[in-house]
Design a protein around this motif. Sequence first.
Motif, PDB file in Angstrom:
ATOM      1  N   SER A  52     122.733 139.498 120.820  1.00  0.00           N
ATOM      2  CA  SER A  52     122.311 138.194 120.209  1.00  0.00           C
ATOM      3  C   SER A  52     121.297 138.549 119.352  1.00  0.00           C
ATOM      4  O   SER A  52     120.987 137.782 118.319  1.00  0.00           O
ATOM      5  CB  SER A  52     121.903 137.274 121.345  1.00  0.00           C
ATOM      6  OG  SER A  52     122.917 137.000 122.374  1.00  0.00           O
ATOM      7  N   VAL A  55     122.354 139.767 115.933  1.00  0.00           N
ATOM      8  CA  VAL A  55     122.927 138.633 115.104  1.00  0.00           C
ATOM      9  C   VAL A  55     121.852 137.753 114.627  1.00  0.00           C
ATOM     10  O   VAL A  55     121.994 137.392 113.536  1.00  0.00           O
ATOM     11  CB  VAL A  55     123.844 137.768 116.049  1.00  0.00           C
ATOM     12  CG1 VAL A  55     124.250 136.637 115.415  1.00  0.00           C
ATOM     13  CG2 VAL A  55     125.331 138.638 116.448  1.00  0.00           C
ATOM     14  N   TYR A  66     124.090 130.338 109.430  1.00  0.00           N
ATOM     15  CA  TYR A  66     125.247 130.743 110.173  1.00  0.00           C
ATOM     16  C   TYR A  66     125.747 132.016 109.676  1.00  0.00           C
ATOM     17  O   TYR A  66     125.887 132.296 108.691  1.00  0.00           O
ATOM     18  CB  TYR A  66     126.538 129.861 110.353  1.00  0.00           C
ATOM     19  CG  TYR A  66     126.139 128.411 110.663  1.00  0.00           C
ATOM     20  CD1 TYR A  66     125.967 128.037 112.041  1.00  0.00           C
ATOM     21  CD2 TYR A  66     126.158 127.462 109.788  1.00  0.00           C
ATOM     22  CE1 TYR A  66     125.340 126.774 112.289  1.00  0.00           C
ATOM     23  CE2 TYR A  66     125.821 126.041 110.073  1.00  0.00           C
ATOM     24  CZ  TYR A  66     125.464 125.742 111.279  1.00  0.00           C
ATOM     25  OH  TYR A  66     125.141 124.734 111.691  1.00  0.00           O
ATOM     26  N   ASP A  98     134.949 132.826 113.594  1.00  0.00           N
ATOM     27  CA  ASP A  98     133.573 132.518 114.560  1.00  0.00           C
ATOM     28  C   ASP A  98     132.665 132.182 113.686  1.00  0.00           C
ATOM     29  O   ASP A  98     132.366 132.666 112.525  1.00  0.00           O
ATOM     30  CB  ASP A  98     133.251 134.140 115.202  1.00  0.00           C
ATOM     31  CG  ASP A  98     134.067 134.373 116.422  1.00  0.00           C
ATOM     32  OD1 ASP A  98     134.944 133.532 116.711  1.00  0.00           O
ATOM     33  OD2 ASP A  98     134.137 135.446 116.595  1.00  0.00           O
ATOM     34  N   TRP A 100     128.606 131.842 114.131  1.00  0.00           N
ATOM     35  CA  TRP A 100     127.523 132.244 114.965  1.00  0.00           C
ATOM     36  C   TRP A 100     126.024 131.718 114.501  1.00  0.00           C
ATOM     37  O   TRP A 100     125.724 131.501 113.434  1.00  0.00           O
ATOM     38  CB  TRP A 100     127.091 133.964 114.564  1.00  0.00           C
ATOM     39  CG  TRP A 100     128.560 134.709 114.899  1.00  0.00           C
ATOM     40  CD1 TRP A 100     129.527 134.719 114.051  1.00  0.00           C
ATOM     41  CD2 TRP A 100     128.824 135.318 116.121  1.00  0.00           C
ATOM     42  NE1 TRP A 100     130.373 135.658 114.557  1.00  0.00           N
ATOM     43  CE2 TRP A 100     130.085 135.897 115.919  1.00  0.00           C
ATOM     44  CE3 TRP A 100     128.329 135.671 117.420  1.00  0.00           C
ATOM     45  CZ2 TRP A 100     130.853 136.724 116.818  1.00  0.00           C
ATOM     46  CZ3 TRP A 100     128.884 136.328 118.219  1.00  0.00           C
ATOM     47  CH2 TRP A 100     130.231 136.903 117.928  1.00  0.00           C
ATOM     48  N   HIS A 148     133.751 129.015 123.624  1.00  0.00           N
ATOM     49  CA  HIS A 148     132.445 129.442 123.659  1.00  0.00           C
ATOM     50  C   HIS A 148     131.745 128.488 123.755  1.00  0.00           C
ATOM     51  O   HIS A 148     130.404 128.445 123.290  1.00  0.00           O
ATOM     52  CB  HIS A 148     132.098 130.699 122.782  1.00  0.00           C
ATOM     53  CG  HIS A 148     132.994 131.700 122.516  1.00  0.00           C
ATOM     54  ND1 HIS A 148     133.137 132.730 123.835  1.00  0.00           N
ATOM     55  CD2 HIS A 148     133.847 132.307 121.817  1.00  0.00           C
ATOM     56  CE1 HIS A 148     133.885 133.432 123.483  1.00  0.00           C
ATOM     57  NE2 HIS A 148     134.427 133.395 122.145  1.00  0.00           N
ATOM     58  N   TRP A 181     128.713 136.120 125.635  1.00  0.00           N
ATOM     59  CA  TRP A 181     128.625 136.310 124.011  1.00  0.00           C
ATOM     60  C   TRP A 181     127.177 135.748 123.611  1.00  0.00           C
ATOM     61  O   TRP A 181     126.715 134.902 124.025  1.00  0.00           O
ATOM     62  CB  TRP A 181     129.675 135.893 123.307  1.00  0.00           C
ATOM     63  CG  TRP A 181     131.008 136.392 123.605  1.00  0.00           C
ATOM     64  CD1 TRP A 181     132.079 135.858 124.527  1.00  0.00           C
ATOM     65  CD2 TRP A 181     131.560 137.642 123.096  1.00  0.00           C
ATOM     66  NE1 TRP A 181     133.095 136.902 124.628  1.00  0.00           N
ATOM     67  CE2 TRP A 181     132.931 137.781 123.716  1.00  0.00           C
ATOM     68  CE3 TRP A 181     131.212 138.476 122.092  1.00  0.00           C
ATOM     69  CZ2 TRP A 181     133.646 139.106 123.434  1.00  0.00           C
ATOM     70  CZ3 TRP A 181     132.009 139.706 121.804  1.00  0.00           C
ATOM     71  CH2 TRP A 181     133.148 139.612 122.335  1.00  0.00           C
ATOM     72  N   HIS A 184     128.011 131.177 119.715  1.00  0.00           N
ATOM     73  CA  HIS A 184     128.821 130.989 118.342  1.00  0.00           C
ATOM     74  C   HIS A 184     130.098 130.042 118.821  1.00  0.00           C
ATOM     75  O   HIS A 184     130.432 129.935 120.182  1.00  0.00           O
ATOM     76  CB  HIS A 184     129.376 132.277 118.078  1.00  0.00           C
ATOM     77  CG  HIS A 184     130.425 133.052 118.699  1.00  0.00           C
ATOM     78  ND1 HIS A 184     130.125 133.441 120.264  1.00  0.00           N
ATOM     79  CD2 HIS A 184     131.819 133.152 118.668  1.00  0.00           C
ATOM     80  CE1 HIS A 184     131.224 134.347 120.473  1.00  0.00           C
ATOM     81  NE2 HIS A 184     132.262 134.264 119.415  1.00  0.00           N
ATOM     82  N   HIS A 186     134.273 129.774 118.424  1.00  0.00           N
ATOM     83  CA  HIS A 186     135.548 130.484 118.099  1.00  0.00           C
ATOM     84  C   HIS A 186     136.220 129.429 117.661  1.00  0.00           C
ATOM     85  O   HIS A 186     136.574 128.367 118.684  1.00  0.00           O
ATOM     86  CB  HIS A 186     135.975 131.117 119.245  1.00  0.00           C
ATOM     87  CG  HIS A 186     137.277 131.766 119.075  1.00  0.00           C
ATOM     88  ND1 HIS A 186     137.834 133.075 118.533  1.00  0.00           N
ATOM     89  CD2 HIS A 186     138.565 131.098 119.196  1.00  0.00           C
ATOM     90  CE1 HIS A 186     138.905 133.106 118.444  1.00  0.00           C
ATOM     91  NE2 HIS A 186     139.664 131.890 118.769  1.00  0.00           N
TER      92      HIS A 186
END
Length: 228
Positions: A52, A55, A66, A98, A100, A148, A181, A184, A186
């Motif tokens: 995390s 990202v 994003y 995705d 994020w 998610h 995860w 994010h 999906h």
Amino acid sequence: MKTFEQIIKSKALAIQKVVDFDVTTDRLLPLDFTVTNTELTDEILDNTDLFSTWVNQKLVDNSARYGIGGYDEHRTIYARSTHFDSDEEPRRLHLGVDIWGPARTPIYSFYDATVHSFANNNNFGDYGATIILAYEIEGFKFNALYGHLNLASLNNLEEGKFIPAGTQIAEFGKKEENGYWPPHLHFQIIKNLQGLKGDYPGVCKFSEREKYLANCPDPNLILNCSLG
């Protein structure tokens, strides 16, 4: 008969956002999770907090709202979870897009829909909280899987419930509720759910690539409208 791509393009003005995004001020950062991304070490991938942080730092360094990407991407990151392994061939080909961003980022239905199904797919590396909505545009029926999510997104849902276009349906989940995860969404388009409810493979074996991509068209066709 029109193809999915032709139908979506013809309805571009009616397709609404999936997440909040201002084309005049916000930036999307493509994120690569293939073997060519050597920054993602096993140490990072084995620790959701480190993943995390990686990202988030990418987004900060690039002034991006994003991170985005992943459709038809052969990903190494799924080696972090036995959920994607098999005796013959591991599943590594990603079938959705995705997005994020921070936990609790709002998610919206891009068009009028009904709730097909929902579930908490609570395995390490799985979707966590998941909603599947059913859509029909110009007679073309298909589904969108939102994975998610936070667990609260599943409250007050029932199969067949009508969801007007533009309605907030969910939020990005934190690790404890999204399959462990980094936060994010999906987002995956599925023509035929093959009898499944609340779940559908978001990753397939590379040897089955053509079959799954034929059933799961590129979600960027919708995101290009909704994200600009």
